[in-house]
Design a protein around this motif. Structure first.
Motif, PDB file in Angstrom:
ATOM      1  N   UNK B  22      -0.453 -14.390  -7.628  1.00 28.22           N
ATOM      2  CA  UNK B  22      -0.073 -13.270  -6.774  1.00 28.22           C
ATOM      3  C   UNK B  22       0.119 -12.051  -7.639  1.00 28.22           C
ATOM      4  N   UNK B  23      -0.128 -10.877  -7.073  1.00 30.05           N
ATOM      5  CA  UNK B  23       0.183  -9.662  -7.806  1.00 30.05           C
ATOM      6  C   UNK B  23       0.442  -8.509  -6.844  1.00 30.05           C
ATOM      7  N   UNK B  24       1.068  -7.465  -7.373  1.00 30.00           N
ATOM      8  CA  UNK B  24       1.320  -6.291  -6.536  1.00 30.00           C
ATOM      9  C   UNK B  24       0.814  -5.051  -7.262  1.00 30.00           C
ATOM     10  N   UNK B  25       0.495  -4.029  -6.469  1.00 28.90           N
ATOM     11  CA  UNK B  25       0.056  -2.762  -7.037  1.00 28.90           C
ATOM     12  C   UNK B  25       0.876  -1.652  -6.387  1.00 28.90           C
ATOM     13  N   UNK B  26       1.641  -0.978  -7.184  1.00 26.70           N
ATOM     14  CA  UNK B  26       2.391   0.188  -6.705  1.00 26.70           C
ATOM     15  C   UNK B  26       3.298  -0.116  -5.518  1.00 26.70           C
ATOM     16  N   UNK B  27       3.928  -1.314  -5.567  1.00 24.89           N
ATOM     17  CA  UNK B  27       4.757  -1.714  -4.429  1.00 24.89           C
ATOM     18  C   UNK B  27       6.007  -0.844  -4.311  1.00 24.89           C
ATOM     19  N   UNK B  28       6.221  -0.258  -3.119  1.00 26.47           N
ATOM     20  CA  UNK B  28       7.430   0.534  -2.861  1.00 26.47           C
ATOM     21  C   UNK B  28       8.028   0.111  -1.526  1.00 26.47           C
ATOM     22  N   UNK B  71       6.472  -9.904  -1.891  1.00 30.29           N
ATOM     23  CA  UNK B  71       5.399 -10.669  -2.523  1.00 30.29           C
ATOM     24  C   UNK B  71       5.055 -11.897  -1.693  1.00 30.29           C
ATOM     25  N   UNK B  72       6.090 -12.435  -1.008  1.00 33.07           N
ATOM     26  CA  UNK B  72       5.911 -13.690  -0.300  1.00 33.07           C
ATOM     27  C   UNK B  72       5.490 -13.490   1.151  1.00 33.07           C
ATOM     28  N   UNK B  73       5.296 -12.201   1.537  1.00 31.39           N
ATOM     29  CA  UNK B  73       4.869 -11.963   2.916  1.00 31.39           C
ATOM     30  C   UNK B  73       5.963 -12.147   3.937  1.00 31.39           C
ATOM     31  N   UNK B  76       7.507  -6.371   4.785  1.00 33.25           N
ATOM     32  CA  UNK B  76       6.360  -5.508   4.525  1.00 33.25           C
ATOM     33  C   UNK B  76       6.766  -4.325   3.658  1.00 33.25           C
ATOM     34  N   UNK B  77       5.826  -3.853   2.848  1.00 30.67           N
ATOM     35  CA  UNK B  77       6.074  -2.728   1.943  1.00 30.67           C
ATOM     36  C   UNK B  77       6.024  -1.399   2.694  1.00 30.67           C
ATOM     37  N   UNK B  78       6.668  -0.390   2.112  1.00 36.99           N
ATOM     38  CA  UNK B  78       6.524   0.968   2.642  1.00 36.99           C
ATOM     39  C   UNK B  78       5.239   1.598   2.092  1.00 36.99           C
ATOM     40  N   UNK B  79       4.922   1.262   0.832  1.00 36.04           N
ATOM     41  CA  UNK B  79       3.684   1.759   0.222  1.00 36.04           C
ATOM     42  C   UNK B  79       3.239   0.775  -0.835  1.00 36.04           C
ATOM     43  N   UNK B  80       1.967   0.856  -1.236  1.00 35.65           N
ATOM     44  CA  UNK B  80       1.452  -0.076  -2.230  1.00 35.65           C
ATOM     45  C   UNK B  80       0.887  -1.317  -1.544  1.00 35.65           C
ATOM     46  N   UNK B  81       0.590  -2.327  -2.371  1.00 37.55           N
ATOM     47  CA  UNK B  81      -0.043  -3.526  -1.810  1.00 37.55           C
ATOM     48  C   UNK B  81       0.396  -4.755  -2.584  1.00 37.55           C
ATOM     49  N   UNK B  87      -5.991 -12.022  -1.409  1.00 35.22           N
ATOM     50  CA  UNK B  87      -5.735 -11.566  -0.035  1.00 35.22           C
ATOM     51  C   UNK B  87      -4.684 -10.460  -0.041  1.00 35.22           C
ATOM     52  N   UNK B  88      -5.053  -9.289   0.476  1.00 30.17           N
ATOM     53  CA  UNK B  88      -4.093  -8.192   0.582  1.00 30.17           C
ATOM     54  C   UNK B  88      -3.225  -8.440   1.815  1.00 30.17           C
ATOM     55  N   UNK B  89      -1.908  -8.549   1.589  1.00 27.94           N
ATOM     56  CA  UNK B  89      -1.019  -8.961   2.686  1.00 27.94           C
ATOM     57  C   UNK B  89      -0.922  -7.917   3.794  1.00 27.94           C
TER      58      UNK B  89
END
Lengths: 904, 260
Positions: B22-28, B71-73, B76-81, B87-89
């Motif tokens: 799993x990974x995140x990009x710019x999670x806010x 990360x675990x779904x 939900x994020x406000x921004x980022x992914x 799979x992009x959540x």
């Protein structure tokens, strides 16, 4: 599958929390299935009774049915011999019977009637000989013979203390007579009833049926079919008689019984429906609370992969399990109710009864119970679906629908309900089933809509009323108002409820005063005892206001019951007020002689008229006529005296033309048919002849008549017989009215003892009937109110479980057990008060609508029974206190440490 | 296998990488709005590699739980992914997200972990039952054996000790052979001896079965069982440590505290 298993386990784990919900379902379903079982069983019993008579004839002659109205015709006893002479007829047996069971009774030395106790009758009959009558045997004496001999059942002889050969006085259909007790007989299956028998000619005389028979039973000659015999008999029958094969007769009788039982059953089902409707709100509340209590569990399920649908199905399925269980227990409960009622009927009547459960009953009960639980769990299941997976880790309630949407939905639902009600009440010319559907669906929607909207003002209501000074002063005031009302507006007796009314009044005054005093002492800062004035009261108020939807849903259960109770109360009061009002204005006669269930021999009027001091007498007879295609009520008066005995309230024309083939028409009827004074109307009478009558006058509201009035001379041209229905009497001025009334009553005793009433007593008669109706309705609604009460207990219990941690915390920081109990008690009182207030408000509005829809002739203005309304409010307060007893004790006994440690 | 970690607080986000569980990009993640606005996560990019045991640490309110939940779904994020595998959540609807959690992710919570009305064995297979899937018998056998519950498998949770309950919870998380198991302070409610038992069990799951585990904790001893520790503060990843010891982690926390 997994969710179903989980739901089943969930039910088992929450058994304690579901007990009261189950009771609500059981009560409603029990009422439904009990109604079916009772009706089926009675129908079965009566059918069996008819069929069990083995010695049945093949056919029977009785009076021919009229298309409408009634006539004083009879079958001459000479017909028996004529029919028997026919070769097709084997045997013809004449039968006379007497229906008005209350007329016959042995009278003791002090003139009192000796009668069986509750639910028993004195049944008079004809002595047919031991061998003719199954189950009858002579204990002592010889068969009765002649007009002065009587056979008496052994239970009656014992009660009256009589032996064979004793002389006795007895009331009969033709007045008091002396008899010799000729025979003591044993009669099987009497139940609580007493039995009398005379020989045939004596019975004809004593039943006031001289020279008449009611029925002739026919047995066919050997080798003749019933059809042939019936055809042969028909040839020689007089016009007023008809012959019918016994099979047809039984089929007709059964159909008639089933028809009537169906009406009774449907009325009971209506009340069962109200009880069930109320339980919907309770089931809804329970599952809504269960969902919020299981937030963590639901959140975890969602986190590890349960879909929204699975969570919803789980809640619904759990409800369905409760529904199935509750319905099955409900059927058993219904069986119990029906069996109990039947047992009473069996003991009273002596009939063998059996309790019947048809498969249909079980199916309906299951559908109804299951449907109710499923529908009410629908919203909570949606709520459960909205629980976010993060709830497993946080403490957050799922988002509810917004207040704005609630107002919109509530208003829309209410509006549709009100429109349906309006159509039902005010649009004429609809079928009964359409009308019932409109009113039922209309009220259901109105209640649901108001329940949705009421959540909005539950908070403010509780916030205001829940304040110690308001509640204290209010309760004291309401309690004080009760006796004040009773002794000023009321008659000081409080009806049958004097004791209960005083009790609730005193309780309210004491509680109110103590609350108010506690508040004055500054108790609002540091709670003293369990008073509403203290901290306990403040907590209670906040708790009730914290979840206004729950408070509203709980209160709605109560609201519905109380709304229906008060609507009936207001309509009844309005009816009483209108009738009393009109009667006081319009009755000019001093006395009315009449009876609810029989006519009066025409001789009575003659003998009363002959009394000294009687100024005028008018005979009144009622029947039906056909005008166009409609059958309508007609009253016949003596034209020369009628209007001096009552004020017809003639608005156009006069009574003068009545004697001259005239007719008086009620204004509503005249409007409907566009009739004016001077118009001619074709009126068909029971003898099927039509006569042209001239409208002499049009009348408005008066205490007796609402349809058509004709002259007695016209009436007598078409209807045979000399019996009157009512005899109106007026006294000459300056007479001793008390003595005259006694004289009239004495004459009455020789003619089947009709009621002798003055104008005030007439009004009272109407009032008593209205009171009886209200009493019956209230009793049937008792179950609904019980279910509503269970609902209040249920919600409070569940709230306490939900707040275990909070209660523990309060106890830990020093709240006493008494204060805990107080907080819960006052919360319960506030919920009940809210429900009652809303219910009374709705009830008055419903009643107002109903009164507006009823013609002014019956009910003109809305009158509110303040005493009963106040009583209802005070009882609701008391119910609130009682409802809180168990939950309060439970909360007070919580172990403080355990309570705090509770995580869910 | 190498642990790759990106801590990009100010630098532009790196190109998306599809390796790793799993990974995140710019999670806010922002809660509330206006004056009550709270930034739980600020532009966090992170990657959890397969077959590793990662601990996320940080003081209360540092955003560690929020990071795990997103990360675990679960949230939900406000921004980022965020991605599980590739799979992009954010592209998934509720149903697809639920199925992803059910089939590819396992959870161990601090409390409210087991369904009280189901016994231990039923609790373990619950996610599979919810999915209507037949369990992989051999795998389940291995996992159940590892829990060492023996004859207590048919007991209800309230008949089990805290440690036993939590072992059931870990076994349940692993029952569907998920790509990644998330733990939210899985030993937070347990005493130190029982904690050690659970952590050893999780360590063994990583070593013996190659299970990927990500665990949020505030306890340095717990963190010392992991391969890799991320330190969060004020919604940002502020440091990391490979092959941690309890003392080293404690020192790091102290130094982070001193920074504030």
């Amino acid at each position: 599958m997994k969710m179903i298993q989980l739901a089943a386990r969930g039910v088992r784990a929450s058994l304690g929390r579901l007990v009261l919900t189950t009771i609500a379902i059981v009560t409603g379903v029990g009422f439904v299935s009990g109604s079916f079982i009772l009706a089926d069983s009675l129908s079965n019993t009566l059918d069996a009774l008819i069929a069990s008579d083995t010695d049945t004839p093949d056919a029977q002659i009785s009076l021919a049915k009229l298309e409408f109205g009634h006539d004083d015709r009879s079958i001459p006893d000479t017909l028996t011999a004529e029919v028997e002479a026919l070769p097709e007829v084997g045997e013809a047996e004449a039968v006379v019977t007497y229906e008005r069971l209350e007329d016959f009774a042995i009278v003791d030395d002090d003139g009192r009637e000796i009668k069986p106790g509750f639910a028993g009758f004195v049944v008079p009959g004809v002595w047919n000989g031991e061998e003719q009558e199954e189950g009858v045997s002579i204990v002592d004496g010889a068969p009765p013979a002649g007009i002065d001999q009587v056979a008496v059942s052994s239970n009656y002889a014992e009660k009256a203390g009589l032996a064979v050969g004793d002389q006795l006085t007895m009331n009969t259909a033709v007045g008091q007579r002396r008899f010799e007790l000729a025979t003591i007989i044993e009669v099987a299956d009497l139940g609580r009833n007493f039995y009398l028998a005379f020989d045939f000619p004596a019975a004809q005389t004593l039943f006031d049926k001289e020279g008449q028979v009611d029925v002739i039973q026919l047995t066919r000659a050997s080798g003749v079919s019933t059809e042939r015999m019936v055809a042969a008999v028909e040839q020689i029958l007089p016009e007023q008689a008809a012959v019918q094969s016994f099979d047809d007769l039984i089929a007709e009788l059964s159909a008639g019984i089933d028809g009537q039982l169906t009406i009774v059953r449907n009325v009971l089902l209506g009340f069962a429906g109200i009880a069930l409707f109320v339980s919907l709100f309770i089931i809804y509340n329970t599952f809504a609370i269960l969902v919020t209590q299981r937030l963590h569990q639901i959140g975890m399920l969602r986190a590890i992969g349960a879909t929204k649908g699975q969570v919803r199905v789980g809640v619904i399925f759990e409800a369905m399990l409760v529904g199935i269980f509750g319905s099955l227990v409900g059927v058993v409960f219904g069986y119990g109710i029906a069996y109990g009622l039947q047992f009473i009927i069996e003991r009273a009547s002596g009939f063998d009864t059996s309790t019947v459960i048809q498969p249909r009953t079980v199916v309906v009960a299951l559908i109804v119970g299951l449907g109710a639980t499923t529908v009410s769990a629908l919203l909570p299941s949606l709520l459960a679906g909205r629980v976010s997976p993060v709830a497993a880790m946080r403490s957050e309630a799922p988002s509810r629908s917004s207040a704005r949407r609630r107002v919109a939905t509530g208003s829309a639902v209410t509006a549709v309900g009100v429109v349906l009600l309006t159509i039902g009440l005010f649009v004429g010319g609809q079928g009964t089933s359409a009308l019932v559907a409109e009113l039922a669906i209309g009220s259901v929607l109105t209640f649901v809509g108001v329940a949705l909207l009421s959540a909005l003002f539950a908070g403010p209501f509780v916030g205001f009323v829940g304040q110690a000074p308001v509640l204290g002063a209010g309760l004291f005031g309401l309690g004080l108002a009760m006796p004040v009302l009773m002794f000023t507006i009321g008659d000081g007796t409080g009806g049958l409820m004097f004791g209960p009314k005083m009790v609730v009044s005193i309780v309210a005054m004491v509680t109110g005063a103590s609350t108010f005093i506690t508040w004055l002492r500054g108790g609002r800062r540091f709670g003293l005892g369990g008073s509403a004035g203290g901290l306990a009261g403040r907590l209670a108020r906040q708790n009730a206001a914290r979840s206004p939807r729950r408070t509203a849903a709980t209160a709605t259960a109560l609201t519905i019951g109380i709304a229906v109770v008060s609507a009936f109360g207001v309509v009844g009061e309005s009816l009483k007020a209108t009738q009393g009002d009109v009667a006081a204005r319009a009755i000019r006669a001093d006395l009315f002689v009449g009876s609810d269930d029989t006519t009066i021999d025409g001789e009575l009027a003659d003998r009363v008229a002959a009394l000294d001091g009687v100024a005028e007498v008018s005979r009144i007879r009622y029947n039906e006529i056909r005008v166009g295609d409609d059958v309508e009520e007609v009253a016949a008066y003596e034209a020369d005296t009628g209007d001096r005995l009552i004020d017809f309230a003639i608005s156009v024309g006069s009574v003068d033309g009545l004697a001259d083939n005239g007719v008086l028409v009620y204004s509503d009827v005249a409007d409907d048919r566009s009739l004016d004074v001077g118009d001619t109307v074709a009126v068909e009478f029971v003898d099927q002849r039509t006569e042209q009558l001239v409208v002499a006058g049009i009348f408005d509201d008066n205490p007796l008549e609402k349809g058509w009035v004709i002259d007695l001379s016209v009436y007598e041209r078409h209807v045979s017989g000399t019996d009157d229905d009512v005899v109106a009497v007026s006294f000459a001025e300056g007479t001793d009215s008390e003595a005259l009334v006694a004289s009239v009553e004495a004459i009455g005793e020789q003619f089947a003892s009709p009621d002798v009433l003055n104008a005030a007593e007439m009004t009272e008669d109407v009032e008593n009937e209205a009171n009886l109706l209200i009493w019956i309705v209230n009793s049937l609604l008792g179950l609904t109110l019980f279910v509503a009460f269970i609902g209040v207990v249920n919600t409070i219990v569940l709230s306490v479980i939900e707040r275990t941690r909070e209660v523990g915390l309060l106890r830990a920081v020093g709240m006493t057990q008494r204060q805990v109990k107080g907080a819960i008690r006052w919360e319960s009182v506030m919920v009940c008060l809210f429900g009652a207030t809303l219910g009374i408000g709705l009830g008055v509005v419903f009643a107002w609508a109903a009164v507006s829809a009823i013609p002014d002739g019956d009910i003109a203005n809305v009158a509110i029974p303040y005493e009963s309304v106040l009583f209802t409010v005070l009882v609701a307060v008391l119910a609130g206190v009682v409802a809180a007893v168990i939950p309060a004790r439970r909360a007070a006994k919580l172990d403080v440490l355990d309570a705090i440690a509770t995580t869910g | 296998m190498t642990t790759t970690l990106q801590t990009t607080t100010d630098a532009p986000p790196p190109p998306a990488r599809v390796e790793g569980a799993a990974h995140s990009i710019g999670a806010s993640k922002v809660y509330g709005s206006g004056d009550t606005e709270v930034h739980a996560l600020r532009d966090v990019s992170v990657q959890f590699d397969e077959g590793r045991f990662t601990a996320i640490m940080g003081p209360s309110g540092s955003g560690k739980s929020t990071l795990m939940q997103c990360m675990a779904g679960l949230d939900r994020l406000s921004a980022g992914e965020t991605f599980v595998g590739d799979v992009a959540l954010s592209t998934l609807g509720d149903k697809a997200l639920t199925e992803l959690r059910r089939d590819r992710i396992g959870f161990v919570f601090q409390a409210f972990n087991l369904i009280p009305t189901l016994n231990a064995a039923e609790n373990i297979t619950l996610p599979l039952d919810l999915a209507g899937r037949k369990p992989d018998r051999d795998w389940l056998e291995q996992v159940v054996t590892a829990t060492d519950l023996g004859d207590r498998l048919d007991h209800r949770p309230n008949e089990l000790s805290g440690g036993q309950q939590q072992r059931v919870a870990v076994a349940r998380a692993m029952a569907s052979r998920p790509d990644i198991v998330f733990g939210d302070e899985p030993t937070g409610n347990l005493d130190s001896r029982t904690s050690a038992e659970i952590l050893a069990f999780m360590r063994a799951a990583v070593d013996e079965f190659g299970q990927t585990i990500v665990m949020v904790t505030h306890d340095p001893v717990s963190a010392s069982y992991s391969d890799h520790v991320l330190f969060l503060n004020d919604g940002r990843i502020v440091d990391e440590m490979t092959n941690p010891t309890a003392d080293a982690v404690l020192d790091k926390i102290k130094s982070l505290g001193a920074d504030r």
